[in-house]
Write a protein that holds these residues in place. Structure first.
Motif, PDB file in Angstrom:
ATOM      1  N   GLU A 106       0.822  -1.201   0.000  1.00  0.00           N
ATOM      2  CA  GLU A 106       0.000   0.000   0.000  1.00  0.00           C
ATOM      3  C   GLU A 106       0.862   1.260   0.000  1.00  0.00           C
ATOM      4  OE1 GLU A 106      -2.372   0.215   3.558  1.00  0.00           O
ATOM      5  OE2 GLU A 106      -0.635   0.281   4.880  1.00  0.00           O
ATOM      6  N   PHE A 107       0.292   2.318  -0.523  1.00  0.00           N
ATOM      7  CA  PHE A 107       0.950   3.610  -0.569  1.00  0.00           C
ATOM      8  C   PHE A 107       1.046   4.195   0.843  1.00  0.00           C
ATOM      9  CE2 PHE A 107       2.067   7.760  -1.993  1.00  0.00           C
ATOM     10  CZ  PHE A 107       1.326   8.659  -1.234  1.00  0.00           C
ATOM     11  N   VAL A 108       2.180   4.829   1.125  1.00  0.00           N
ATOM     12  CA  VAL A 108       2.377   5.479   2.422  1.00  0.00           C
ATOM     13  C   VAL A 108       2.535   6.993   2.244  1.00  0.00           C
ATOM     14  CG1 VAL A 108       3.898   5.696   4.412  1.00  0.00           C
ATOM     15  CG2 VAL A 108       3.401   3.433   3.455  1.00  0.00           C
ATOM     16  N   ALA A 109       3.505   7.400   1.426  1.00  0.00           N
ATOM     17  CA  ALA A 109       3.782   8.830   1.273  1.00  0.00           C
ATOM     18  C   ALA A 109       4.558   9.062  -0.012  1.00  0.00           C
ATOM     19  CB  ALA A 109       4.577   9.357   2.461  1.00  0.00           C
ATOM     20  N   ALA A 110       4.468  10.298  -0.517  1.00  0.00           N
ATOM     21  CA  ALA A 110       5.205  10.645  -1.725  1.00  0.00           C
ATOM     22  C   ALA A 110       5.593  12.109  -1.704  1.00  0.00           C
ATOM     23  CB  ALA A 110       4.382  10.337  -2.975  1.00  0.00           C
ATOM     24  N   SER A 111       6.668  12.408  -2.431  1.00  0.00           N
ATOM     25  CA  SER A 111       7.156  13.768  -2.579  1.00  0.00           C
ATOM     26  C   SER A 111       7.338  14.033  -4.066  1.00  0.00           C
ATOM     27  CB  SER A 111       8.480  13.926  -1.844  1.00  0.00           C
ATOM     28  OG  SER A 111       9.069  15.190  -2.135  1.00  0.00           O
TER      29      SER A 111
END
Length: 122
Positions: free
Chosen positions: A46-51
């Motif tokens: 699953e996705f957690v965080a992105a920049s």
């Protein structure tokens, strides 16, 4: 080609903190959106965080908002994930990923790291 190597995982008690690092080589991360995903035992990744590379905008999964912080140091070619107030349900393998996209999803990542284990004890 971009190689991603995560570090910083480990065993921590609930309520504790960790800082994960993702060191990139082979190319600069400045033109990539960088992100973190995780996969718990028996569950899908699953996705957690992105920049985002273009805007610098950060995004987070609802389950980690307020506890996790993603940051990047383009000069060091490194992305970080500061994890605070850890919960047992945060236990997972955490993966760093990069994509030449504005919005990162699991399907459009171009590169993946090998993952680092985070285990949270209650």
């Amino acid at each position: 080609q971009v190689q991603l190597v995560e570090s910083g995982g480990g065993l921590v008690q609930a309520g504790g903190s960790l800082r994960l690092s993702c060191a990139a080589s082979g190319s600069t991360i400045g033109s990539y959106t960088m992100g973190w995903f995780r996969q718990a035992p028996g569950k899908e990744r699953e996705f957690v965080a992105a920049s985002a590379w273009s805007s610098g905008r950060t995004s987070y999964a609802d389950s980690v908002k307020g506890r996790f912080t993603i940051s990047r140091d383009n000069a060091k070619n490194t992305v970080y994930l500061q994890i605070n107030s850890l919960k047992p349900e945060d236990t997972a393998v955490y993966y760093c990923a990069a994509g030449a996209v504005a919005v990162l999803t699991e399907r459009n990542c171009d590169y993946w790291g090998q993952g680092t284990q985070v285990t949270v004890s209650s």
